[in-house]
Structure formats: C-alpha cells, structure tokens
Design a protein around this motif. Structure first.
Motif, short mmCIF file in Angstrom:
data_model
loop_
_atom_site.label_atom_id
_atom_site.label_comp_id
_atom_site.label_asym_id
_atom_site.label_seq_id
_atom_site.Cartn_x
_atom_site.Cartn_y
_atom_site.Cartn_z
N LEU A 95 -9.46 3.01 4.53
CA LEU A 95 -8.40 2.11 4.06
C LEU A 95 -8.81 0.65 4.13
CD1 LEU A 95 -5.25 3.76 5.68
CD2 LEU A 95 -5.81 3.67 3.24
N ASP A 96 -9.63 0.31 5.11
CA ASP A 96 -10.05 -1.07 5.29
C ASP A 96 -11.14 -1.50 4.32
OD1 ASP A 96 -8.18 -1.36 7.31
OD2 ASP A 96 -9.63 -0.98 8.92
N THR A 97 -11.85 -0.53 3.72
CA THR A 97 -12.99 -0.89 2.87
C THR A 97 -12.92 -0.36 1.46
OG1 THR A 97 -14.26 1.02 3.61
CG2 THR A 97 -14.54 -1.02 4.86
N ARG B 174 -0.25 1.53 12.18
CA ARG B 174 -0.15 0.46 11.19
C ARG B 174 1.27 -0.10 11.03
NH1 ARG B 174 -5.02 -0.16 7.45
NH2 ARG B 174 -6.60 0.68 8.84
N GLU C 296 -8.83 5.22 8.69
CA GLU C 296 -8.66 3.77 8.89
C GLU C 296 -9.84 2.99 8.32
OE1 GLU C 296 -5.68 2.55 12.08
OE2 GLU C 296 -7.30 3.56 13.16
N ALA C 297 -11.04 3.45 8.54
CA ALA C 297 -12.21 2.76 7.99
C ALA C 297 -12.16 2.76 6.46
CB ALA C 297 -13.50 3.42 8.48
N ARG D 11 0.83 -1.21 0.00
CA ARG D 11 0.00 0.00 0.00
C ARG D 11 0.86 1.25 0.00
NH1 ARG D 11 -5.49 -0.36 3.42
NH2 ARG D 11 -6.41 -2.02 2.18
#
Length: 178
Positions: A166-168, A27, A163-164, A4
């Motif tokens: 990046l996760d989805t 992270r 963060e949300a 990433r």
C-alpha cells in the motif's frame, strides 16, 4: 490525494477478514465486511445470492458515502461474482478513489482445515466443509493487485506485505477486474 478504497477479496477461510480488520485498526480506517453487513440489514436471512446482492449494495453505498467525504475505507468480501466486482469498480470510478485490490488465496485443503478450526459460523450458516472446499477450488483470482498466499505466510507476514504494498504500489485498475 484521493481517498483509498482497499478491497480484500477471496474465498471463505482465506484470512481476508482477519487481515482487513487488523489493517483497519492500524490505519484508522473503517472496515466494511459483507457478511456482517448482510446479517445487520437482513437478520436471519437464508444467505441466498439475492440476500448477498442486497448486502453488497448496502456495503458499497456506505463506502460511497465515506469515500465521497474524503475518508478511506476497507471492503472485505469474497467478490467471486462478476456483478459484485463490477459494482466495486463503478464505486471506485464514481468516487475517484485510489483502489487497491488484495486477493487472499488459500489451497482448498487449508481452507477446510481453517473452517474446522474456527468452528460453526453464526453468520455464514450455509458454509460446510464441502462448500468451503468447492469455493476455494473455483475462486476466480485475477492477480491484478497484491496476490497473497495466506497458507504460505503467517498473518503477520501477510500484513507486512499488505502495508508495504500500500505504501509503494500504484492503485489497481478495477475496470480490468470485471
């Protein structure tokens, strides 16, 4: 899964360095910051556009090495000029990294207020309240990835959104950013 490449962009005093540093700590990712890179490779430089171009190239080269080894990386820089955005888009393509763009936005008046609160910047000696206002007023936001109004949300809420996302989210096509 490709490494990433997380890019924080925006004008001075938009909160990108604070958010990028906290995300890097959470992270476990390297955090490369353009002004820090410039001050390390060109100590005492006048902070000219040419100096900044050298720093961008050095930061992008370090990111290339990290990404080529399979590590992720966080880049933190204004990216207000097309040539700088083109370089990072080429970096993502070259390394086949999954790129995620986070644009930190701030109203000019809030940027100036933050500038006064943090005091003189030993790295960005060229910054004045007037320059901060001008850069925040004219920043070329693309709204391609995650667009954060850092004046409307506190730092913790901004970080939760990053963060949300990046996760989805799907990676950002940086070719459209140029």
């Amino acid at each position: 899964m490709p490494p990433r490449l997380i890019v924080f962009a925006g004008p001075p005093c938009a909160g990108k360095t604070s958010l990028a540093a906290e995300l890097a700590a959470r992270r476990g990712l390297p955090h490369l910051q353009m002004d820090t890179t410039r001050s390390r490779i060109l100590p005492g430089s006048a902070h000219t556009r040419e100096d900044r171009a050298v720093a961008y190239r050095a930061m992008h080269f370090a990111a290339e090495l990290l990404l080529s080894s399979g590590a992720g990386v966080i880049l933190d820089a204004p990216y207000g000029h097309p040539e700088d955005r083109r370089e990072v888009a080429q970096l993502a393509a070259l390394t086949r990294a999954a790129a995620f763009l986070v644009e930190c936005a701030v109203p000019p008046e809030i940027a100036v207020e933050r500038f006064h609160l943090r005091g003189p910047d030993p790295v960005r000696r060229d910054l004045t309240a007037e320059r901060v206002h001008q850069l925040a007023s004219s920043f070329p936001y693309a709204r391609l990835g995650l667009f954060l109004d850092t004046a409307a949300l506190d730092a913790a809420a901004c970080l939760r959104r990053v963060e949300a996302w990046l996760d989805t989210a799907q990676p950002t096509n940086l070719d459209c950013w140029i």
